[in-house]
Design a protein around this motif. Sequence first.
Motif, short mmCIF file in Angstrom:
data_model
loop_
_atom_site.label_atom_id
_atom_site.label_comp_id
_atom_site.label_asym_id
_atom_site.label_seq_id
_atom_site.Cartn_x
_atom_site.Cartn_y
_atom_site.Cartn_z
N ALA A 157 0.77 -1.22 -0.04
CA ALA A 157 0.03 -0.08 0.13
C ALA A 157 0.76 1.21 -0.14
CB ALA A 157 -0.88 0.15 1.24
N LYS A 158 2.15 1.24 0.79
CA LYS A 158 2.96 2.47 0.78
C LYS A 158 3.38 2.86 -0.79
CE LYS A 158 3.95 2.04 5.78
NZ LYS A 158 4.94 1.79 6.79
N GLU A 163 -3.46 5.34 0.93
CA GLU A 163 -3.29 5.85 2.12
C GLU A 163 -4.74 5.41 2.77
OE1 GLU A 163 -2.80 9.90 2.09
OE2 GLU A 163 -0.97 9.76 1.06
N VAL A 164 -4.70 4.70 3.76
CA VAL A 164 -5.78 4.40 4.62
C VAL A 164 -5.52 3.97 5.76
CG1 VAL A 164 -5.28 1.86 3.94
CG2 VAL A 164 -7.94 2.41 4.62
N GLY A 199 -0.78 -3.48 8.66
CA GLY A 199 -0.19 -2.29 9.08
C GLY A 199 -0.90 -1.79 10.49
N LEU A 200 -1.86 -2.42 10.95
CA LEU A 200 -2.57 -2.07 12.12
C LEU A 200 -1.51 -1.84 13.26
CD1 LEU A 200 -6.05 -2.86 13.39
CD2 LEU A 200 -4.25 -3.30 15.05
N VAL A 201 -0.65 -2.76 13.72
CA VAL A 201 0.11 -2.58 14.68
C VAL A 201 1.04 -1.72 14.67
CG1 VAL A 201 2.18 -3.84 16.01
CG2 VAL A 201 0.01 -5.18 15.35
N GLU A 202 1.58 -1.32 13.46
CA GLU A 202 2.40 -0.30 13.08
C GLU A 202 1.74 1.11 13.44
OE1 GLU A 202 5.12 0.89 9.46
OE2 GLU A 202 3.32 1.16 9.09
N TYR A 225 -12.55 -1.85 11.12
CA TYR A 225 -11.18 -2.19 11.13
C TYR A 225 -10.73 -2.69 9.66
CZ TYR A 225 -11.14 -2.01 16.10
OH TYR A 225 -11.25 -1.49 17.27
N ILE A 226 -9.46 -2.68 9.20
CA ILE A 226 -9.10 -3.17 7.86
C ILE A 226 -9.02 -5.02 7.97
CG2 ILE A 226 -6.67 -2.97 8.54
CD1 ILE A 226 -6.14 -2.28 5.52
N GLY A 227 -9.30 -5.54 6.73
CA GLY A 227 -9.25 -6.90 6.77
C GLY A 227 -9.56 -7.38 5.49
N VAL A 228 -9.54 -8.76 5.11
CA VAL A 228 -9.77 -9.34 4.08
C VAL A 228 -11.11 -8.86 3.40
CG1 VAL A 228 -9.91 -11.55 2.65
CG2 VAL A 228 -7.74 -10.83 4.18
N GLU A 229 -11.54 -9.16 2.18
CA GLU A 229 -12.69 -9.00 1.71
C GLU A 229 -13.57 -10.14 2.21
OE1 GLU A 229 -13.03 -8.63 -2.62
OE2 GLU A 229 -11.39 -10.14 -2.89
N CYS A 230 -14.80 -9.97 2.58
CA CYS A 230 -15.63 -11.07 3.03
C CYS A 230 -16.77 -11.45 1.95
CB CYS A 230 -16.13 -10.68 4.44
SG CYS A 230 -17.06 -12.20 5.19
#
Length: 324
Positions: A157-158, A163-164, A199-202, A225-230
């Motif tokens: 993503a970077k 940007e998210v 990147g959540l922990v970062e 929260y961000i995650g895989v498409e369901c």
Amino acid sequence: MERPRRPSFSELPLRKGDPPYSAWGLYGADDELGTMNLITPAVTRAAVAEVKLGVTIPLDLPLDAIAKPFIPSRVPYEHKLLARGYANDDEIRINTQSTSQWDSLRHFPYQSGYLYYNGVTNADISGAEANDKNGIQNIARKGVATRGVLVDWCRYAKRKGIEVSPFERREITIAEIEEIAEECGLEFREGDLFILRTGLVEKYRELSHEEKCAVAERTGAEAAYIGVECNEVSARWFWTRSFAAVATDTLSFEAWPRKNSEGWTWLLHEVFLAGWGMPIGELWDLERVAEKCEEVGRWSFLVTSQPLIIEGGVASPPNAMAVL
């Protein structure tokens, strides 16, 4: 014992009347390991061959890393030193899902009927005649030693200028995962542990204490929260690649809150845990291993994990380590 043929996704469920996409009975009616059965001695031996540098990297967050549990009903971590004078003891209090964790197969059922892997019921787990079926002790006694494959979406993503915030709902698509894997020359093998860095922990580490608490106090649709498409595309992709388990650095493997695609009304949690018996790792610390993978240009490694032996446990810290 001869290994059963792995059915195609279109053959799921395996038995008439079982929940959608389930693979109940594949390893026997009394099986409690699910996809962990894919970690055979041959798979472990092949994973050991991934060790080239002898570098070890823990994948657990500290027990006190989360200022306030993301789910408000979960108790915060407490540590007490018991000074005896002649020696010391200590005591800890944790919710096993308040920091890095494995979800066991008794964590999340199909929401219609509340059925867990291989037909275990809520009465089996918490009723008057409760048993230890599908508890974390099964994974713990087997132990995990397999090949880990890191898909570093955060790095991707970077580089792409995406940007998210990981504290907003953002679906990571299968197309993006495949693009990352192709760029890294990463091939998936049966029995792999699929690991996704969002990147959540970062980002969490960059927040002030007050900001961390504010994130945890969100409720309803705001608790995103961000995650895989369901959707079925994701379910089909993960089943077809025969992973033993999945893990990530975010709160829930799938993007949250849920948004159903047309014709799809299930969470990946339901299908993975209750349908296939595939454990889900959450809130893993993937920062150091991602840095090392980028440095050496290799995104696969040996992963070991020894959960706590908690009879009938719903979850456990993974005690996981990458060995490159």
